[in-house]
Design an enzyme around this catalytic site. Structure first.
Site, PDB file in Angstrom:
ATOM      1  N   HIS A  36       0.816  -1.302   0.134  1.00  0.00           N
ATOM      2  CA  HIS A  36       0.203  -0.051  -0.075  1.00  0.00           C
ATOM      3  C   HIS A  36       0.590   1.007   0.201  1.00  0.00           C
ATOM      4  O   HIS A  36       0.390   2.162  -0.822  1.00  0.00           O
ATOM      5  CB  HIS A  36      -0.744  -0.254   1.334  1.00  0.00           C
ATOM      6  CG  HIS A  36      -1.455   1.436   1.100  1.00  0.00           C
ATOM      7  ND1 HIS A  36      -2.301   1.930   1.010  1.00  0.00           N
ATOM      8  CD2 HIS A  36      -1.210   2.231   2.821  1.00  0.00           C
ATOM      9  CE1 HIS A  36      -2.767   3.098   1.148  1.00  0.00           C
ATOM     10  NE2 HIS A  36      -2.124   3.399   2.577  1.00  0.00           N
ATOM     11  N   ASP A  95       8.065  22.655 -24.986  1.00  0.00           N
ATOM     12  CA  ASP A  95       7.748  20.820 -25.050  1.00  0.00           C
ATOM     13  C   ASP A  95       9.792  21.275 -23.836  1.00  0.00           C
ATOM     14  O   ASP A  95       9.734  21.670 -22.959  1.00  0.00           O
ATOM     15  CB  ASP A  95       8.095  19.485 -25.778  1.00  0.00           C
ATOM     16  CG  ASP A  95       8.279  18.788 -25.199  1.00  0.00           C
ATOM     17  OD1 ASP A  95       8.378  18.349 -24.219  1.00  0.00           O
ATOM     18  OD2 ASP A  95       6.984  18.380 -26.020  1.00  0.00           O
ATOM     19  N   TRP A 151       7.679  -0.331   4.624  1.00  0.00           N
ATOM     20  CA  TRP A 151       7.787   0.616   3.573  1.00  0.00           C
ATOM     21  C   TRP A 151       9.540   0.450   3.394  1.00  0.00           C
ATOM     22  O   TRP A 151       9.899   1.079   2.408  1.00  0.00           O
ATOM     23  CB  TRP A 151       6.837   1.769   2.734  1.00  0.00           C
ATOM     24  CG  TRP A 151       6.997   2.985   3.377  1.00  0.00           C
ATOM     25  CD1 TRP A 151       6.367   2.695   4.913  1.00  0.00           C
ATOM     26  CD2 TRP A 151       7.767   4.313   3.044  1.00  0.00           C
ATOM     27  NE1 TRP A 151       7.012   4.482   5.400  1.00  0.00           N
ATOM     28  CE2 TRP A 151       7.452   4.985   4.215  1.00  0.00           C
ATOM     29  CE3 TRP A 151       8.682   4.331   2.168  1.00  0.00           C
ATOM     30  CZ2 TRP A 151       7.860   6.431   4.219  1.00  0.00           C
ATOM     31  CZ3 TRP A 151       8.678   5.258   2.303  1.00  0.00           C
ATOM     32  CH2 TRP A 151       9.169   6.627   3.024  1.00  0.00           C
ATOM     33  N   SER A 188      14.146   6.085 -13.061  1.00  0.00           N
ATOM     34  CA  SER A 188      13.204   7.062 -13.200  1.00  0.00           C
ATOM     35  C   SER A 188      12.532   8.246 -12.408  1.00  0.00           C
ATOM     36  O   SER A 188      12.779   9.842 -13.237  1.00  0.00           O
ATOM     37  CB  SER A 188      11.785   6.115 -13.143  1.00  0.00           C
ATOM     38  OG  SER A 188      10.523   7.435 -13.646  1.00  0.00           O
ATOM     39  N   SER A 189      13.345   8.708 -11.444  1.00  0.00           N
ATOM     40  CA  SER A 189      12.341   9.778 -10.898  1.00  0.00           C
ATOM     41  C   SER A 189      14.272  10.686 -10.643  1.00  0.00           C
ATOM     42  O   SER A 189      13.852  11.636 -11.257  1.00  0.00           O
ATOM     43  CB  SER A 189      12.500  10.066  -9.460  1.00  0.00           C
ATOM     44  OG  SER A 189      11.220   8.581  -9.010  1.00  0.00           O
ATOM     45  N   HIS A 239      13.223  11.100   4.597  1.00  0.00           N
ATOM     46  CA  HIS A 239      12.399  13.008   4.813  1.00  0.00           C
ATOM     47  C   HIS A 239      12.822  14.104   3.749  1.00  0.00           C
ATOM     48  O   HIS A 239      11.586  13.999   3.679  1.00  0.00           O
ATOM     49  CB  HIS A 239      13.345  13.114   6.459  1.00  0.00           C
ATOM     50  CG  HIS A 239      12.763  14.429   6.729  1.00  0.00           C
ATOM     51  ND1 HIS A 239      11.525  14.256   7.327  1.00  0.00           N
ATOM     52  CD2 HIS A 239      12.546  15.679   6.706  1.00  0.00           C
ATOM     53  CE1 HIS A 239      10.937  15.711   7.807  1.00  0.00           C
ATOM     54  NE2 HIS A 239      11.337  16.174   6.680  1.00  0.00           N
ATOM     55  N   GLU A 278      12.327  12.719   1.083  1.00  0.00           N
ATOM     56  CA  GLU A 278      10.657  12.211   0.090  1.00  0.00           C
ATOM     57  C   GLU A 278       9.494  12.597   0.489  1.00  0.00           C
ATOM     58  O   GLU A 278       8.829  13.059  -0.383  1.00  0.00           O
ATOM     59  CB  GLU A 278      11.334  10.898   0.511  1.00  0.00           C
ATOM     60  CG  GLU A 278       9.942   9.692  -0.198  1.00  0.00           C
ATOM     61  CD  GLU A 278       9.813  10.220  -1.322  1.00  0.00           C
ATOM     62  OE1 GLU A 278      10.545  10.253  -2.223  1.00  0.00           O
ATOM     63  OE2 GLU A 278       9.109   9.732  -2.441  1.00  0.00           O
ATOM     64  N   TYR A 330       9.048  15.337   2.139  1.00  0.00           N
ATOM     65  CA  TYR A 330       8.470  16.941   1.750  1.00  0.00           C
ATOM     66  C   TYR A 330       8.500  17.290  -0.541  1.00  0.00           C
ATOM     67  O   TYR A 330       8.072  17.895  -0.712  1.00  0.00           O
ATOM     68  CB  TYR A 330       9.917  17.936   1.854  1.00  0.00           C
ATOM     69  CG  TYR A 330       9.384  18.451   3.348  1.00  0.00           C
ATOM     70  CD1 TYR A 330       8.653  18.546   3.804  1.00  0.00           C
ATOM     71  CD2 TYR A 330      10.631  17.553   4.419  1.00  0.00           C
ATOM     72  CE1 TYR A 330       8.743  18.373   5.241  1.00  0.00           C
ATOM     73  CE2 TYR A 330      10.386  18.150   6.158  1.00  0.00           C
ATOM     74  CZ  TYR A 330       9.277  19.009   6.084  1.00  0.00           C
ATOM     75  OH  TYR A 330       8.878  18.902   7.287  1.00  0.00           O
ATOM     76  N   SER A 365      -0.519  27.777  -4.100  1.00  0.00           N
ATOM     77  CA  SER A 365      -0.089  28.509  -4.651  1.00  0.00           C
ATOM     78  C   SER A 365      -0.564  29.627  -6.249  1.00  0.00           C
ATOM     79  O   SER A 365      -0.218  30.507  -5.958  1.00  0.00           O
ATOM     80  CB  SER A 365       1.497  28.832  -4.054  1.00  0.00           C
ATOM     81  OG  SER A 365       1.857  28.185  -3.333  1.00  0.00           O
ATOM     82  N   HIS A 386      14.587  12.432  12.959  1.00  0.00           N
ATOM     83  CA  HIS A 386      13.315  12.875  14.172  1.00  0.00           C
ATOM     84  C   HIS A 386      12.316  11.177  13.781  1.00  0.00           C
ATOM     85  O   HIS A 386      11.160  10.845  14.565  1.00  0.00           O
ATOM     86  CB  HIS A 386      12.602  13.614  13.355  1.00  0.00           C
ATOM     87  CG  HIS A 386      12.013  14.246  12.867  1.00  0.00           C
ATOM     88  ND1 HIS A 386      11.846  15.087  11.905  1.00  0.00           N
ATOM     89  CD2 HIS A 386      11.415  12.962  11.559  1.00  0.00           C
ATOM     90  CE1 HIS A 386      11.364  14.868  10.710  1.00  0.00           C
ATOM     91  NE2 HIS A 386      10.818  13.846  10.264  1.00  0.00           N
ATOM     92  N   HIS A 387      12.711  10.360  12.744  1.00  0.00           N
ATOM     93  CA  HIS A 387      12.135   9.318  12.502  1.00  0.00           C
ATOM     94  C   HIS A 387      12.658   7.937  13.805  1.00  0.00           C
ATOM     95  O   HIS A 387      12.093   6.476  13.340  1.00  0.00           O
ATOM     96  CB  HIS A 387      12.227   8.058  11.007  1.00  0.00           C
ATOM     97  CG  HIS A 387      11.218   9.507  10.145  1.00  0.00           C
ATOM     98  ND1 HIS A 387       9.811   9.744  10.486  1.00  0.00           N
ATOM     99  CD2 HIS A 387      11.521  10.620   9.809  1.00  0.00           C
ATOM    100  CE1 HIS A 387      10.487  10.646   9.258  1.00  0.00           C
ATOM    101  NE2 HIS A 387      10.922  11.472   8.709  1.00  0.00           N
ATOM    102  N   THR A 410       6.765  26.413   7.136  1.00  0.00           N
ATOM    103  CA  THR A 410       5.900  25.574   6.478  1.00  0.00           C
ATOM    104  C   THR A 410       4.368  27.508   7.606  1.00  0.00           C
ATOM    105  O   THR A 410       3.418  26.991   6.699  1.00  0.00           O
ATOM    106  CB  THR A 410       5.329  24.751   7.287  1.00  0.00           C
ATOM    107  OG1 THR A 410       6.617  23.751   7.090  1.00  0.00           O
ATOM    108  CG2 THR A 410       4.663  23.868   6.856  1.00  0.00           C
ATOM    109  N   LYS A 414       4.490  30.166   5.524  1.00  0.00           N
ATOM    110  CA  LYS A 414       3.732  29.750   4.147  1.00  0.00           C
ATOM    111  C   LYS A 414       1.746  29.737   4.730  1.00  0.00           C
ATOM    112  O   LYS A 414       0.604  30.334   3.662  1.00  0.00           O
ATOM    113  CB  LYS A 414       3.517  28.356   3.429  1.00  0.00           C
ATOM    114  CG  LYS A 414       5.316  27.913   3.256  1.00  0.00           C
ATOM    115  CD  LYS A 414       5.712  27.129   1.929  1.00  0.00           C
ATOM    116  CE  LYS A 414       4.831  27.284   0.659  1.00  0.00           C
ATOM    117  NZ  LYS A 414       6.101  28.242  -0.174  1.00  0.00           N
ATOM    118  N   ARG A 448       1.709   0.768  15.272  1.00  0.00           N
ATOM    119  CA  ARG A 448       0.883   0.504  14.063  1.00  0.00           C
ATOM    120  C   ARG A 448       1.465  -1.211  12.999  1.00  0.00           C
ATOM    121  O   ARG A 448       2.036  -1.853  13.942  1.00  0.00           O
ATOM    122  CB  ARG A 448       1.350   1.521  13.341  1.00  0.00           C
ATOM    123  CG  ARG A 448       2.473   1.498  12.805  1.00  0.00           C
ATOM    124  CD  ARG A 448       3.517   3.156  13.079  1.00  0.00           C
ATOM    125  NE  ARG A 448       3.633   2.865  11.323  1.00  0.00           N
ATOM    126  CZ  ARG A 448       4.814   3.376  10.785  1.00  0.00           C
ATOM    127  NH1 ARG A 448       5.448   4.401  10.908  1.00  0.00           N
ATOM    128  NH2 ARG A 448       4.249   4.007   9.148  1.00  0.00           N
TER     129      ARG A 448
END
Ligand code: HEA
Ligand code: HEA
Ligand code: CUA
Ligand SMILES: [Cu+2]
Lengths: 294, 442, 533
Positions: free
Chosen positions: C77, C106, C142, C169-170, C253, C255, C257, C268, C302-303, C328, C331, C450
């Site tokens: 998932h 293009d 994951w 790819s990314s 992390h 990732e 963002y 925006s 922090h994870h 943040t 924003k 979890r």
């Protein structure tokens, strides 16, 4: 002033190629290669031929794709702006490669400064040593408290690695001389110095191969020699792979140079490869300092 | 009466208010982080409520402004767009104010963190080892240890299609066969490690969790203030039965605790239930001092093993206790254990144990395997009935979903379990695998 | 102001038709469409897995599947949603909109653009295919932590290689975006004149180039640890399983963002359009995004607050993490100030953008709560974290993508979507998503870990509520699907600029735009923002 953007010889417009089947060929090749490799790793014998098949497809794709690009370039389809796109593209690609190496350097630094000290019982990890690894003293190089892979002899900074450093640095110089010659329009000199570079590159790879052989046979130093063997072989191995790729690309450049593909102000491919070569060079310096020396 | 007192008073008031909010937690409705029963858990609760309330207040303000804007400046009400598009003053303001709020929250959080990290000078050390899927509690100073796993009633009900309604099971998935027993009022250092994958020992009432990493020992400390039964669970994904390895801690008054320890030692190798004050014998095994300090992932032969049977000076000082508590060195070590004679009976007994701990979850207790997972049967297996060396190598290296046990178990355990497999479930090879055979095959 | 109009595509005869057109295309709009459709498909597949999760968690006891299957569902998932749904959706939007928004014909490297996309279907075939292998698919979460991940069966190398392919790819997609932005802007469009969506993608692309290779490195080490005897993550050999976590989160992390910055860009664009007012604090928006990106490199641990880091590390990562709330916040405040004294209407894109504003902020608050280390000792690996990241990912990233879809669908298809159904989709989604995820905060606080397939009975009520919310939220997405399909197939003809307050170059091209977006770079007067100086 509405002009056909795809007009192939109009230098005032950005060249937008029409459809291409090479990418899908590349995807199929990549997929086949990786499925083959995965099967191989899982000891399923089909992998033994699926993987080479995939690599062949990738090779085909590279010939086709680069061939198209070369043809377009020679036909003058690429204006300065397109050239700039290629340059930026190559720059950021090299940056991504740097980050790939950063992961392995990070592993080396982390293992040396943190894991190792903690296994030795430093700071709040006293009990790690007392309860699990009593008697283990933290010192680099190491294959860990359980001595995975058995007693081994670490690499020396002098000798072959020092020679390899000299070789790579020299090759950086020769490729630069080739570049100067190219800019000066001296095609023979360019080819000659490219040849030197290629030879130096391959001698590096050969020496590295000998070094590996010695490590495996005489030093009992293998990929399985704990964290030292892991970081040593993965870092130098990926670097060696990059040198090989770089040298092959230099060969192609040599061929193109002999065919007279490059002009003093239009030779992006050459520059891209030489950047790549310098990148490989710089990574080696990092390796020499952190892997062999310190 | 200084600033400090005022702050403390404010803190106490906040606590009282929060206590009211948290009342529900005690009433058994699962809504909030529990206040808990250790000094740290109280502080953690305070930080949790503080950040919750601060964020709620910020939310009220920010969302309030947004909602007002959405009502007042609708086109349908004829609002005309203004033309301003920046204001340096505002922008500075809404950068500085959050910084101030964050600093104000960071200070108490940092202080609590410093206290949490101070695991020095405990009254008691307990080593906790995570396994797939159970905990081992090792009273290293008393020289005994035992395993603690999901209580049988829960286990039965939790099987797919068991037909048992979990609501009818007492403490469904929150009960274990052998709870950890600790004294109240004493500082206890928990030393956490793992034998296989990463687990995490989470006891909400003690203010949190700490990971149990294979090959490393983490520490956390607790000081339980009230006797009682506390329940938690493994919090780090550790494989198939991760959701089924709860933690139960019984906290007893020091005297009761000492009585329990005494009963455990006198129990002749049986776990003594700590419930009800009656120290009854449950008839389950307790391992005395045969704690292998080296059983960690990937410890092959020739690993550094603790030498001697007494505690080293470093160990003694590390375990240093406050006067009055009883330090006892581990009575024997694996080295001593390994010196024991190796015969069929020892190997089969040990092998059975190793099989139950490591193999049966896939190959099943009856050795019939689990086709759904791809785990082959042991019963009648060509490998278990074939040449010994091939069998050893297969187990060492693994294949497909079969792990490479060579990285996980030591030679003795492997020799035992392979012997067991060759002579159980209807297999009758009759040969005895020696640890040295395994070592040679590596 | 000279409107550029190109009425038809002059090169029709060059294009292969049918399937080959899509396979060989080098056109940014075609590729954008492919990405978007791919992402939609993956959203439904990943969502179907989530429905499986919620169904098993509907009540205590194991009803539907083996625990190992449950872990597979959770793992798949997340991988599918992150790498298959959210990221490709953003890349698709970038492909479609960036060239148009900066006045380019293009993307800069069109052939490579095609390859970036066409790797993905193969990568996901590899990933999803593992579910059918003996021993099943990956079940280690994951995050793929060793040693657990090393216990994966035959699926293992396939999963690793699938991740490698997604990475390739990314990185190629990101390089293309960077180059396009650096090299193909309309003359005189300096960086600080670019639309915010372009800016956020510019920075996101750098994050991608910097961290995807690190993920590739991390999973490569997993691979060698399993098959080639290395000891990166094995203490016995001098490595450390926690080291994997450091490397992974150095990628992980940034990732997260990567999955929110383009969303910030979309919001925006949309909020000013429907407030009929210029975006408040354009420059501080740009600087805020840049600071978030910078900070994202120094907060990763922090994870890992409970892995047993030394005190100094805990403190450092706590402070840096808390700091991210500041840019943040800037924003959020700027968006609020944009609303203030505007002239607001509530079309579907705006509704989703407003929901984002509220719900993402709630997700941000729970993020800050997680950043408070002492409290995180309770939250870590509990449903509180699950609630946190679904607020930022679903009501953040996914809602922004939905807002973008409604905002630009008329441009893409040339038809107006069905506004009534769009609003219905919005209200159902917004109500049910809160029923789905809000209770999870309380489950976590009350002690539910979890990644568990079954739970103690005291968590029953909240789980049932969450599951019901989940089913209804999932069903609501069928409305979305219907709206999109019917909008592609027909509907009221869309004008070049269907939104009164919208600004930006995309509205100067007809709907749908010509095959080559800007054959002549647009003049400054066309793109110059009336209120921006
Ligand atoms: C889009 C993705 C996204 C985003 C944007 C964020 C944003 C943030 N996240 Fe989140 N996070 C995830 C995705 C995301 N996260 C995921 C996927 C995980 C779990 C991974 C896994 O384990 O599987 C996770 C986990 C996670 C953890 C680990 C929890 C744990 O496992 O124990 C932490 C801990 O610090 C954290 C913190 C934060 C913070 C501080 C922010 C900040 O950026 C939020 C900032 C925003 C605001 C604060 C709101 C607006 C601000 C104001 C209105 C100003 C005023 C506010 C204050 C002064 C407080 N996140
Ligand atoms: C990136 C984005 C993303 C998105 C969009 C989602 C969307 C959803 N997520 Fe996911 N989730 C993650 C990222 C995401 N998630 C991550 C990173 C994890 C952590 C994994 C880990 O621990 O390793 C996670 C974990 C996670 C868990 C915890 C699992 C566990 O710990 O074991 C749960 C449980 O409820 C959950 C639920 C949902 C639901 C209900 C949705 C819904 O929003 C989905 C809605 C969409 C649909 C439903 C599809 C559309 C409809 C149909 C297919 C039609 C059929 C409809 C019906 C049958 C009703 N997610
Ligand atoms: Cu042990 Cu999860
Ligand atoms: Cu994070």
């Amino acid at each position: 002033m509405s002009v056909d953007v795809t007009a192939e010889h109009d230098n005032s417009h950005y060249y937008v190629p029409h459809g291409s089947h090479w990418p899908i060929v590349g995807s199929i090749g990549l997929f086949t290669t990786l499925v083959g490799a995965a099967l191989w790793l899982e000891d399923i014998s089909a992998g033994h031929f699926i993987m080479p098949l995939g690599m062949l497809i990738i090779l085909l794709m590279m010939f086709g794709w680069f061939g198209t690009v070369i043809r377009e370039s020679l036909s003058g389809a690429y204006n300065e702006q397109v050239d700039r796109s290629f340059r930026w593209g190559m720059t950021w690609f090299i940056f991504s490669e740097v980050m790939f190496f950063a992961a392995f350097f990070g592993a080396l630094f982390y293992a040396r400064t943190f894991s190792l000290a903690w296994l030795g019982g430093q700071g709040k990890f006293l009990f790690t040593n007392l309860l699990l690894w009593r008697g283990f003293e933290a010192a680099w190089p190491t294959n860990g408290p359980a001595g995975i892979g058995g007693a081994f002899k670490a690499m020396e900074a002098l000798g072959v690695p020092a020679l390899n450093t000299a070789i790579l640095l020299t090759s950086g110089l020769t490729v630069t001389i080739a570049h100067w010659a190219l800019k000066a329009g001296n095609n023979r000199k360019t080819s000659l110095f490219l040849l030197f570079t290629v030879l130096l590159g391959f001698s590096f790879v050969c020496l590295q191969g000998m070094e590996y052989h010695h490590a495996y046979t005489a030093q009992n130093l293998t990929l399985g020699t704990g964290i030292y063997g892991s970081t040593f072989f993965m870092l130098t191995g990926f670097h060696g792979l990059h040198v090989t790729i770089g040298a092959l690309m230099l060969c192609v450049m040599l061929g193109r140079s002999l065919k007279g593909h490059f002009t003093p102000n239009h030779h992006f491919a050459f520059e891209a490869v030489s950047w790549y070569w310098h990148f490989v060079d710089v990574v080696w310096l990092g390796l020499y300092i952190f892997v062999y020396w310190l | 009466m200084g600033f400090h007192t005022i702050k403390n008073a404010a803190r106490a008031a906040l606590f009282a208010a929060l206590g009211g909010l948290a009342g529900t937690a005690h009433a058994g409705i699962p809504w909030n982080v529990p206040v808990g029963v250790t000094p740290i858990s109280h502080e953690v609760y305070f930080i949790h409520m503080m950040v919750g309330i601060v964020c709620t207040l910020i939310g009220v303000v920010v969302f309030g402004v947004m909602i007002i804007a959405l009502f007042r400046f609708r086109k349908s009400k004829g609002a005309q767009p203004a033309h301003f598009h920046h204001s340096t003053l505002l922008e500075i303001l809404w950068t500085i104010v959050p910084v101030i709020i964050l600093v104000a929250m960071a200070v108490p959080a940092a202080k609590t963190l410093v206290r949490m990290a101070d695991t020095t000078d405990p009254d008691l050390n307990i080593k906790i080892t995570g396994y797939q899927w159970k905990w081992q509690y090792d009273y290293i100073q008393n020289g005994f240890s035992f395993f603690s796993m999901l209580a049988p009633a829960s286990d039965k009900a939790a099987q797919l299609g068991s037909g048992i309604d979990p609501n009818t099971v007492d403490n469904y998935l929150r009960d274990v066969d052998h709870p950890l027993v600790v004294p109240t009022g004493e500082k206890i250092r928990l030393l956490l490690t793992s034998d296989d994958v990463i687990h995490s020992w989470w006891m909400p009432d003690f203010g949190g969790k700490t990971d149990a990493n294979p090959g490393f020992v983490n520490s956390m400390w607790i000081k339980v203030e009230e006797p009682g039964v506390y329940r938690g669970a493994c919090a780090e994904l550790c494989g198939r039965w991760h959701g089924f390895m709860p933690i139960v801690v019984v906290a007893k008054k020091p005297d009761d605790y000492l009585a329990w320890v005494k009963a455990m030692k006198a129990g002749g190798g049986k776990y003594v239930s700590p419930y009800d004050g009656s120290l009854e014998d449950t008839g389950s095994p307790v391992v005395f001092s045969d704690v292998s300090y080296n059983k960690v992932l990937g410890t092959p032969a020739g690993a550094v093993v603790p030498t001697g049977t007494t505690v080293s000076p470093a160990m003694a000082s590390a375990l240093a206790n406050k006067p009055g508590s009883n330090v006892q060195p581990p009575a024997s070590t694996p080295a001593a254990a390994a010196a024991q004679a190796w015969d069929m009976k020892t190997a089969m007994e040990k092998g059975k144990q190793v099989y139950a701990q490591n193999c049966s979850s896939c190959h099943q207790p009856d050795g019939k395997g689990n086709p759904e997972m791809g785990a082959k049967p042991i019963a009648g297996s060509p490998i278990a009935n074939g040449p010994m060396l091939a069998h050893i190598q297969f187990v060492l290296k693994g294949k497909g979903i079969m792990p490479a046990w060579g990285n996980i178990l030591n030679d003795t355990d492997l020799a035992a379990v392979i012997t067991f497999e060759r002579n159980s479930f209807g297999n009758h090879k009759g040969d005895l695998v020696k640890p040295s055979d395994v070592k040679a095959a590596r | 102001m000279s409107a550029v109009t190109l009425d038809h595509d002059t090169h029709g005869e060059h294009h292969p038709s049918g399937l080959m057109r899509w396979i060989t295309t080098t056109n940014h709009k075609d590729i954008g469409t492919l990405y978007l459709l791919f992402s939609l498909t993956m959203f439904f597949i990943g969502g179907a897995f989530a429905m499986g999760i919620r169904a098993e968690l509907f009540k205590p006891g194991m009803q539907l599947m083996d625990p190992a299957t449950f872990n597979e569902l959770t793992t798949m998932h997340a991988l599918i949603m992150i790498f298959g749904a959210i990221m490709p959706a953003f890349v698709g939007l970038a492909n479609w909109m960036i060239p148009i928004m900066i006045g380019a014909p293009d993307m800069a490297l069109p052939r490579m653009n095609n390859w970036s996309f066409w790797i993905l279907p193969f990568a996901f075939t590899l990933l999803i295919g593992t579910a059918f292998l003996p021993g099943g698919g990956p079940a280690g979460g994951w995050t793929m932590y060793p040693p657990l991940m090393l216990q994966t069966g035959v699926a293992f190398p396939f999963v690793i290689f699938a991740v490698h392919m997604m990475g390739i790819s990314s990185v190629m997609g990101a390089i293309n975006i960077v180059v396009t932005i650096l090299n193909l802007r309309a003359p005189k469009m300096t960086l600080l004149k670019m639309p915010l969506f372009v800016w956020t993608w510019f920075i996101t692309a750098y994050l991608l180039i910097a961290v995807m290779p690190v993920l590739a490195g991390a999973v490569t080490m997993l691979l060698t640890d399993k098959y080639f005897g290395t000891s990166f993550f094995n203490a016995a050999g001098g490595g450390d399983p926690v080291m994997y976590q450091h490397i992974f989160w150095f990628f992980g992390h940034p990732e997260v963002y990567i999955m929110i910055l383009p969303a910030f860009g979309i919001i925006s664009e949309i909020i000013p359009a429907f407030s009929r007012k210029a975006l408040f604090g354009y420059e501080s928006m740009v600087y805020a995004v840049a600071s978030i990106a910078f900070l994202s490199f120094i907060v990763w641990a922090h994870h890992m607050f409970t892995v047993g880091m030394p005190l100094a590390g805990e403190l450092f990562f706590m402070f840096t993490t808390m700091l991210i709330a500041v840019p943040t916040g800037v924003k959020v405040f700027n968006w609020t100030a944009t609303l203030w004294r505007g002239s607001i209407t509530f079309e579907t894109p705006m509704l989703f953008a407003l929901a984002f504003l509220f719900l993402f902020t709630i997700g941000g608050f729970s993020g800050v709560a997680c950043a408070m280390v002492p409290a995180d000792f309770q939250y870590q690996d509990s449903y509180f974290v699950v609630a946190h990241f679904h607020y930022v990912l679903v009501t953040g990233a996914a809602f922004a993508i939905m807002a973008a879809a409604y905002y630009w669908l008329p441009k893409w298809t040339g038809h107006m979507y069905n506004e009534k159904l769009g609003k219905l989709h919005f209200w159902c989604s917004t109500i049910f998503v809160n029923v789905l995820f809000f209770p999870q905060h309380f489950l976590g606080m009350a002690g539910m870990p979890r990644r568990i397939p079954d739970y103690p009975v005291q968590f029953t009520d909240l789980n049932m509520l969450s599951s019901i919310g989940g089913f209804l939220f999932g069903a609501s997405q069928l409305i979305f699907l219907y709206v999109i399909i019917s909008c592609i197939r027909g509907g009221e003809k869309a004008p070049a600029k269907p939104w009164e307050g919208a600004t930006g170059l995309e509205w100067h091209l007809p709907s749908p735009p010509p095959y080559h977006s800007w054959t002549t770079p647009p003049d400054k007067e066309v793109w110059e923002h009336p209120y921006r100086d």
